[in-house]
Design an enzyme around this catalytic site. Structure first.
Site, PDB file in Angstrom:
ATOM      1  N   HIS A 240       0.834  -1.200   0.000  1.00  0.00           N
ATOM      2  CA  HIS A 240       0.000   0.000   0.000  1.00  0.00           C
ATOM      3  C   HIS A 240       0.869   1.251   0.000  1.00  0.00           C
ATOM      4  O   HIS A 240       1.995   1.254   0.476  1.00  0.00           O
ATOM      5  CB  HIS A 240      -0.931   0.025   1.224  1.00  0.00           C
ATOM      6  CG  HIS A 240      -0.211   0.142   2.536  1.00  0.00           C
ATOM      7  ND1 HIS A 240       0.486  -0.908   3.103  1.00  0.00           N
ATOM      8  CD2 HIS A 240      -0.073   1.191   3.397  1.00  0.00           C
ATOM      9  CE1 HIS A 240       1.016  -0.517   4.255  1.00  0.00           C
ATOM     10  NE2 HIS A 240       0.700   0.756   4.451  1.00  0.00           N
ATOM     11  N   PHE A 241       0.314   2.300  -0.565  1.00  0.00           N
ATOM     12  CA  PHE A 241       0.849   3.653  -0.487  1.00  0.00           C
ATOM     13  C   PHE A 241      -0.131   4.488   0.326  1.00  0.00           C
ATOM     14  O   PHE A 241      -1.322   4.170   0.396  1.00  0.00           O
ATOM     15  CB  PHE A 241       1.003   4.274  -1.882  1.00  0.00           C
ATOM     16  CG  PHE A 241       1.985   3.563  -2.774  1.00  0.00           C
ATOM     17  CD1 PHE A 241       3.280   4.046  -2.943  1.00  0.00           C
ATOM     18  CD2 PHE A 241       1.618   2.408  -3.465  1.00  0.00           C
ATOM     19  CE1 PHE A 241       4.184   3.394  -3.765  1.00  0.00           C
ATOM     20  CE2 PHE A 241       2.518   1.754  -4.297  1.00  0.00           C
ATOM     21  CZ  PHE A 241       3.803   2.247  -4.448  1.00  0.00           C
TER      22      PHE A 241
END
Length: 438
Positions: A240-241
């Site tokens: 994830h970012f």
């Protein structure tokens, strides 16, 4: 020796809890409306199809056809506010006090006392950047679908497309944008590439290009994306970012740089100067994919060499900061000053960029640029180690500074940046009456 430190990670989803409690609450059925097989069939979610700039399009390519929706203001921030009104967040981040710390760089301090009130103890391993995905631990397939905002995929046409009620196709494993229920700023969201593939927290070319596309679609310098590797204060091992909106220039964006070289694909690589954390800056490229490939290959090099790092995607995807760090390792070895540890600040990408999220009122009221600098200096690699790591990266991306005829003579270059926002504008951020400045 395996290094471990006791961690109390912030919850990013309302369904992140101890596994024993989770199983007990579930009983015979899920009842969560989650992203697993028990709840996914028949589920729908808006789908935003971005125009693919990867092939034959420059990073600064002009878009002539109007988008069917304002991506940042209407979709990201509009949907985020909708979830806020529905009470899905653990606290009201818009009520947190925020100020610019006086000084040359203008570090931003936020008092966010609520963020550490609901956490669960865990053993977090900090000596291994690459770790396999563990489905028994919290991951994003366990979030409720009400926490999802939309699917984010490349358009099948040569234009932006929006499908308000698109099926979630498990076989295609869509990339999704979800809220962070423990936000540190307005519009704090998570970009989760190919969520159903359950990828561990490690950057690859495709995922990083996706993140650059999101930054480019936002088209606003105040909406930035960040990435934390394992060992650099990522707390969930599911790819994830993070991203959020803050209408002020980050200190790291003001730091001068010195050009090292330019790749054959037109990507300029520079070294940051006069900043407490040493790092590399990547800009330009003949196409968005060129820029993404050089940066992602550099990240892959760090991962394979077990070097923790953070990434800031700035200026609508046109500038990327790559920041190897060693704070968690120092912390595990007992080499960090106790006074710094008492602040409970984990210097991840946002703190390194100059947005200091403080958990104690005394630290907020006494915040100074010197204190911020002192904390971040503990994050940085030494000059000698940084040069070693840079050499590893250049070898991995098959780039020799000595042989690159585009390398300059080593004279510092000033950044072409927008002047920082005045301090009084920060007060306006707390009310968020204007989501996106003109």
């Amino acid at each position: 020796m395996m290094l471990k430190i006791k961690r109390v990670p912030t919850l990013v989803s309302n369904f992140q809890k101890d596994e024993a409690d989770e199983i007990g609450a579930r009983g015979a059925g899920c009842g969560r409306n989650c992203l697993r097989n028990c709840c996914l069939p028949g589920s729908k979610l808006p789908l935003y199809g971005f125009k693919n700039l990867s092939y034959g399009k420059s990073v600064a390519a002009d878009e002539t056809k109007e988008s069917p929706i304002d991506f940042l203001e209407s979709l990201v921030l509009g949907e985020w506010e909708d979830r806020q009104q529905k009470g899905l967040f653990r606290y009201d981040v818009t009520a947190c006090e925020t100020k610019v710390i006086p000084g040359e760089y203008g570090f931003v301090a936020q008092l966010n006392e609520g963020r550490h009130l609901k956490k669960r103890p865990t053993e977090f391993r900090v000596d291994k950047v690459l770790q396999p995905f563990d489905g028994s631990k919290f991951n994003f397939t366990k979030v409720g679908q009400e926490e999802l905002l939309f699917q984010f995929e490349a358009s099948e046409e040569d234009e932006v497309q929006l499908y308000p009620d698109a099926p979630i196709d498990p076989e295609k494993s869509p990339s999704v944008v979800a809220i962070n229920v423990s936000p540190i700023e307005y519009g704090h969201v998570l970009l989760i590439p190919k969520v159903l593939e359950c990828l561990p927290q490690r950057i690859d070319r495709d995922s990083f290009l996706l993140a650059l596309h999101m930054a480019a679609e936002a088209a606003n310098p105040y909406f930035r994306l960040g990435y934390n590797s394992l060992g650099a204060f990522a707390t969930i091992n599911h790819l994830h970012f993070q991203a959020y909106f803050l209408a002020v220039q980050f200190p790291i964006e003001k730091a001068p740089t010195q050009k090292i070289t330019v790749t054959d694909a037109g990507v300029k690589i520079s070294e940051m100067l006069n900043y407490p954390v040493r790092g590399l800056v990547f800009e330009g490229g003949n196409t968005l994919e060129d820029l993404a490939n050089v940066v992602s290959d550099s990240c892959i090099c760090l991962q394979e060499n077990n070097i923790p790092y953070n990434v800031l995607i700035s200026d609508s995807g046109k500038r990327i900061f790559l920041l190897p760090q060693c704070y968690a390792e120092k912390q595990a070895l007992g080499e960090v000053n106790a006074e710094l540890l008492d602040t409970q600040v984990n210097p991840a990408v946002w703190e390194i960029s100059g947005h200091m999220v403080l958990k104690r009122k005394e630290d907020y009221e006494g915040a100074t640029e010197a204190n911020a600098w002192r904390l971040l200096a503990e994050v940085s690699l030494s000059e000698a180690r940084f040069q070693e790591v840079t050499a590893l990266i250049f070898e991995a991306i098959s780039l020799s500074v000595e042989e690159n005829e585009n390398a300059n003579d080593g004279s510092p270059e000033d950044l072409d940046v927008t002047p920082p926002q005045p301090m009084e504008e920060i007060d306006g951020l707390n009310t968020h009456s204007t989501m996106v400045p003109a």
